[in-house]
Design a protein around this motif. Structure first.
Motif, mmCIF file in Angstrom:
data_model
loop_
_atom_site.group_PDB
_atom_site.id
_atom_site.type_symbol
_atom_site.label_atom_id
_atom_site.label_comp_id
_atom_site.label_asym_id
_atom_site.label_seq_id
_atom_site.Cartn_x
_atom_site.Cartn_y
_atom_site.Cartn_z
ATOM 1 N N GLU A 134 0.844 -1.204 0.000
ATOM 2 C CA GLU A 134 0.000 0.000 0.000
ATOM 3 C C GLU A 134 0.877 1.251 0.000
ATOM 4 O O GLU A 134 0.630 2.200 -0.752
ATOM 5 C CB GLU A 134 -0.881 -0.049 1.249
ATOM 6 C CG GLU A 134 -1.925 1.027 1.286
ATOM 7 C CD GLU A 134 -2.728 0.986 2.581
ATOM 8 O OE1 GLU A 134 -2.664 -0.016 3.332
ATOM 9 O OE2 GLU A 134 -3.415 1.986 2.839
ATOM 10 N N GLU A 135 1.926 1.214 0.820
ATOM 11 C CA GLU A 135 2.834 2.355 0.888
ATOM 12 C C GLU A 135 3.539 2.553 -0.466
ATOM 13 O O GLU A 135 3.656 3.667 -0.963
ATOM 14 C CB GLU A 135 3.864 2.083 1.984
ATOM 15 C CG GLU A 135 4.543 3.329 2.478
ATOM 16 C CD GLU A 135 5.592 2.962 3.526
ATOM 17 O OE1 GLU A 135 5.270 2.211 4.465
ATOM 18 O OE2 GLU A 135 6.743 3.426 3.361
ATOM 19 N N ARG A 160 1.266 4.177 -2.975
ATOM 20 C CA ARG A 160 1.110 5.633 -2.812
ATOM 21 C C ARG A 160 2.345 6.399 -3.289
ATOM 22 O O ARG A 160 2.236 7.484 -3.831
ATOM 23 C CB ARG A 160 0.855 5.983 -1.346
ATOM 24 C CG ARG A 160 -0.516 5.592 -0.891
ATOM 25 C CD ARG A 160 -0.887 6.170 0.474
ATOM 26 N NE ARG A 160 -1.956 5.376 1.052
ATOM 27 C CZ ARG A 160 -3.223 5.456 0.690
ATOM 28 N NH1 ARG A 160 -3.589 6.322 -0.235
ATOM 29 N NH2 ARG A 160 -4.139 4.671 1.236
ATOM 30 N N PRO A 193 -6.697 -2.642 -0.113
ATOM 31 C CA PRO A 193 -5.940 -1.449 0.305
ATOM 32 C C PRO A 193 -5.080 -0.898 -0.828
ATOM 33 O O PRO A 193 -4.895 0.319 -0.950
ATOM 34 C CB PRO A 193 -5.056 -1.964 1.447
ATOM 35 C CG PRO A 193 -5.707 -3.221 1.924
ATOM 36 C CD PRO A 193 -6.386 -3.824 0.737
ATOM 37 N N VAL A 194 -4.573 -1.804 -1.673
ATOM 38 C CA VAL A 194 -3.750 -1.372 -2.809
ATOM 39 C C VAL A 194 -4.631 -0.636 -3.825
ATOM 40 O O VAL A 194 -4.279 0.447 -4.316
ATOM 41 C CB VAL A 194 -3.058 -2.591 -3.467
ATOM 42 C CG1 VAL A 194 -2.433 -2.212 -4.789
ATOM 43 C CG2 VAL A 194 -2.024 -3.183 -2.524
ATOM 44 N N ASN A 197 -7.356 0.976 -3.267
ATOM 45 C CA ASN A 197 -7.722 2.285 -2.709
ATOM 46 C C ASN A 197 -6.569 3.265 -2.813
ATOM 47 O O ASN A 197 -6.761 4.439 -3.127
ATOM 48 C CB ASN A 197 -8.147 2.152 -1.245
ATOM 49 C CG ASN A 197 -9.511 1.517 -1.145
ATOM 50 O OD1 ASN A 197 -10.313 1.598 -2.090
ATOM 51 N ND2 ASN A 197 -9.780 0.861 -0.039
ATOM 52 N N ALA A 198 -5.352 2.752 -2.558
ATOM 53 C CA ALA A 198 -4.174 3.625 -2.603
ATOM 54 C C ALA A 198 -3.947 4.163 -4.015
ATOM 55 O O ALA A 198 -3.333 5.217 -4.180
ATOM 56 C CB ALA A 198 -2.946 2.865 -2.116
#
Ligand code: DC
Length: 229
Positions: free
Chosen positions: A61-62, A65, A108-109, A111-112
């Motif tokens: 996820e980080e 982004r 989560p990926v 969404n990121a």
């Protein structure tokens, strides 16, 4: 509001070609959302986050982004850069496709990556190519197209591509692989591959690219008026 045309559908259906033609003809921007998932997959491989059957989702996820990804237009072609490295060729590899499909299944990926994709909506307009452009990323788009083609037809096209790359495979094996991937894509819980309720379905089975493009152009006229081209 800046107009968006969404072109969604399964792989091997010719979305990329149609989207590129349409964006060029309209003079609009193009979002190849699959390329973002592919680049993320490759970057995760380089950082050692993948391959892993249970990858570190927070790290992915980080990375999603912060991914230093750039699309540059060069001589009528889009080239993709990760930092300053041209990854356009590596992106098309089967490995990049597999890694992309793994990261694409993680919500989560996804969404990121939402805001990054929405940034492509710039004047005078955007043609967005993907799986969930009409359902999730640009739900207010005035024209949503869901492109389909029979499994047989997509298998024929894929087989031709493989043969051009010097690979051999049987039509049956390629058909079975495509049917299985379709089932997985439709049934996955995160962003399943389904047309938006207000999407127009375009079945390209038995049609040339030019014929399919004419149908698409007709819909663009219906939606935005004659003056757009
Ligand atoms: O269209 P493509 O083959 O470049 O897509 C690569 C992978 O990314 C594929 O597994 C589907 C996934 N993808 C997605 O889940 N959502 C998108 N909007 C685009 C691609």
């Amino acid at each position: 509001m800046i107009p968006v045309i969404c072109i969604d559908g399964p792989s091997g259906v010719g979305k990329g070609t149609l989207s590129r033609h349409l964006a060029q003809k309209l003079g609009w921007h193009l979002l190849d959302s699959g390329a973002i998932y592919r680049a993320l997959g490759l970057a995760a491989l380089e950082q050692g986050i993948l391959p892993d059957p249970n990858p570190d989702v927070a790290a992915l996820e980080e990375l999603a982004r912060a991914l230093p990804l750039q699309f540059r237009e060069e001589g009528g072609q889009t080239r993709v850069f990760l930092q300053d490295r041209d990854i356009s060729v590596a992106l098309r590899s089967p490995l990049a496709g597999q890694l992309a499909s793994q990261v694409a299944a993680l919500s989560p990926v996804r969404n990121a990556l939402l805001e990054r994709q929405r940034h492509f909506r710039q004047a005078p307009g955007l043609v967005a190519d993907g799986r969930d452009m009409g359902t999730v990323v640009f739900p207010d788009a005035p024209l949503k197209v869901f492109l389909t083609a029979s499994v047989e037809e997509r298998a024929q096209r894929r087989l031709k591509q493989l043969q051009e790359q010097g690979d051999s495979a049987s039509l049956r094996a390629v058909e079975a692989e495509i049917a299985e991937r379709d089932r997985r894509d439709r049934e996955r819980s995160v962003a399943p591959l389904l047309p938006a309720a207000d999407a127009r379905i375009l079945d390209s089975s038995g049609q040339s690219v030019a014929e399919t493009f004419r149908v698409l152009e007709g819909w663009v006229h219906d939606t935005f008026g004659e003056l757009i081209f």
